[in-house]
Write an enzyme that holds these catalytic residues in place. Structure first.
Site, mmCIF file in Angstrom:
data_model
loop_
_atom_site.group_PDB
_atom_site.id
_atom_site.type_symbol
_atom_site.label_atom_id
_atom_site.label_comp_id
_atom_site.label_asym_id
_atom_site.label_seq_id
_atom_site.Cartn_x
_atom_site.Cartn_y
_atom_site.Cartn_z
ATOM 1 N N GLY A 1 10.636 -53.316 -44.011
ATOM 2 C CA GLY A 1 11.774 -54.297 -43.754
ATOM 3 C C GLY A 1 12.777 -53.387 -43.011
ATOM 4 N N SER B 1 3.804 -51.166 -48.373
ATOM 5 C CA SER B 1 4.039 -52.468 -48.273
ATOM 6 C C SER B 1 2.642 -53.218 -48.326
ATOM 7 C CB SER B 1 4.983 -52.696 -47.078
ATOM 8 O OG SER B 1 4.170 -52.630 -46.115
ATOM 9 N N ARG B 2 3.018 -54.834 -48.415
ATOM 10 C CA ARG B 2 1.621 -55.547 -48.424
ATOM 11 C C ARG B 2 1.367 -56.255 -47.146
ATOM 12 N NH1 ARG B 2 3.808 -60.602 -52.267
ATOM 13 N NH2 ARG B 2 5.380 -61.154 -50.902
ATOM 14 N N GLU C 1 -0.081 -56.122 -43.621
ATOM 15 C CA GLU C 1 -0.860 -54.952 -42.627
ATOM 16 C C GLU C 1 -0.180 -55.147 -41.171
ATOM 17 O OE1 GLU C 1 -4.563 -55.931 -41.739
ATOM 18 O OE2 GLU C 1 -4.500 -57.914 -42.586
ATOM 19 N N LYS D 1 3.038 -55.818 -40.370
ATOM 20 C CA LYS D 1 4.212 -55.137 -40.292
ATOM 21 C C LYS D 1 3.890 -53.577 -40.125
ATOM 22 C CE LYS D 1 7.423 -58.634 -42.103
ATOM 23 N NZ LYS D 1 8.182 -59.109 -43.294
ATOM 24 N N ALA E 1 12.550 -50.760 -52.495
ATOM 25 C CA ALA E 1 13.355 -51.917 -51.566
ATOM 26 C C ALA E 1 12.497 -53.396 -51.578
ATOM 27 C CB ALA E 1 13.431 -51.437 -50.285
ATOM 28 N N SER F 1 19.478 -53.393 -55.302
ATOM 29 C CA SER F 1 20.063 -54.679 -55.878
ATOM 30 C C SER F 1 20.697 -55.906 -54.700
ATOM 31 C CB SER F 1 20.948 -54.299 -57.084
ATOM 32 O OG SER F 1 21.273 -55.362 -57.487
ATOM 33 N N LYS G 1 23.836 -61.073 -55.029
ATOM 34 C CA LYS G 1 23.378 -62.185 -55.744
ATOM 35 C C LYS G 1 23.019 -62.112 -57.537
ATOM 36 C CE LYS G 1 22.385 -64.466 -51.576
ATOM 37 N NZ LYS G 1 23.212 -63.391 -50.661
ATOM 38 N N SER H 1 20.168 -57.891 -40.751
ATOM 39 C CA SER H 1 19.046 -57.660 -41.418
ATOM 40 C C SER H 1 18.046 -58.639 -41.085
ATOM 41 C CB SER H 1 18.932 -57.273 -42.794
ATOM 42 O OG SER H 1 19.653 -58.421 -43.525
#
Length: 336
Positions: free
Chosen positions: A14, A38-39, A41, A43, A85, A128, A131, A175
């Site tokens: 990210g 991360s999940r 592939e 990225k 993250a 965090s 929100k 972002s």
């Protein structure tokens, strides 16, 4: 601080994960290994082009999902520092897909905690969001739950020296999925959609977010929620800064959206301390000596009833300052 350490970032592909990666390699060239967990592939493939192993021999890419505790245990083996993250973060998508949000943001947090406790990790910093403070949407509620889990993890570690802490901040400028790149893209249509003309938000740069994480890694005693002192902006000023020639289309508030965001409620004030650059919310029953903590950090308790709200903030960005920040942090080709 991170030289000779093994560091892992969940959700590392990210915006903040990439910024952290840049910062760590630049500031800590002696880092032993940096694992991007991360999940997605695709990225990971794209990020590997940006950080080729020929130039960054310490980098590793580890496919996995925080919902899979067994995979996390495998990934955390030998790791010293974890920056958590990974999250499902879009408010309206969480409202429509609540089960998925809960599995990732709450179940994933629990899995990270259990895996870290099993593998000798020394330090965990969880990201965090504003929100999570007085939440009115599912995303915020899941992140508040996640925060509570990481704070409470310090109570179940026994003799394990691991520390769990949290950093909480507002909208990260530029972002993925945030309002500024969205408005820049919409500018060509001649009309900018705004949910409510009175809306305000906290604003922090990617580097500001990185600096907070580094501060927590270095200074946390375990159980703190660190909060930056940052300016607010009016959503209408963002629109004027990006496209003053565009018409404004008021479309109404989306499900789960607030007019103003909070990062500290008046109820939090009883456990909140001013550290200078940051505030920190301490556990109601800290596992460390509070007197020693206050002396060490020169921590000053805030006034009872204090709250930190984007609508009543004392520091603001205006149209001109926003334009400069957009050029500096989001789009270097942006014309001021």
């Amino acid at each position: 601080m991170l030289n000779n350490k093994l560091v892992l970032i969940t959700g590392g592909t990210g915006s903040l994960g990439k910024a952290l990666t840049h910062h760590i390699f630049k500031t800590y060239p002696g880092v032993k290994k940096l694992i991007i967990f991360s999940r997605d592939e695709q990225k990971q493939f794209q990020m590997a082009q940006e950080f080729p192993v020929t130039k960054y021999p310490q980098i590793r890419f580890f496919l996995g999902d925080v919902r899979d505790q067994e995979r996390l245990v495998r990934a955390f083996n030998g790791v010293d520092v974890i920056i958590h993250a990974a999250a499902m973060k879009h408010v309206h998508l969480a409202e429509y897909n609540p089960d998925e949000c809960i599995k990732t943001n709450i179940g994933g947090a629990q899995n990270v905690i259990h895996a870290a406790l099993q593998t000798g990790v020394q330090n965990v910093v969880a990201l965090s969001t504003d929100k999570a403070c007085a939440p009115i949407n599912l995303y915020g509620a899941t992140k508040l739950t996640s925060d509570k889990l990481f704070v409470a993890a310090n109570n179940i570690k026994g003799t394990n020296p691991i520390k769990f802490s949290i950093v909480r901040y507002g909208n990260v400028m530029g972002s993925n999925g945030s309002v500024i790149p969205f408005f820049i893209d919409k500018k060509k249509e001649g009309k900018l959609p705004i949910t409510d003309a009175t809306m305000t938000r906290f604003n922090i740069s990617l580097q500001g977010g990185v600096d907070m994480v580094m501060h927590a890694i270095e200074n946390a005693w375990g159980g703190e929620v660190f909060i930056p002192k940052i300016p607010s902006y009016k959503i209408t000023d963002v629109a004027k800064a990006i496209a003053p020639e565009c018409a404004i289309d008021i479309i109404g508030i989306r499900p789960g959206e607030k007019i103003h965001e909070e990062m500290i409620t008046s109820s939090d004030s009883y456990n909140t301390y001013d550290l200078g650059k940051y505030y920190t919310i301490l556990p109601s029953v800290p596992h460390f000596n509070l007197t020693e903590y206050k002396k060490h950090f020169n921590a000053v308790p805030v006034e009872q009833g204090f709250n930190y709200n984007s609508g009543t903030n004392t520091e603001w960005e205006d149209v001109e300052s926003l334009r400069k920040l957009i050029k500096e942090h989001v789009d270097s080709t942006f014309e001021i």
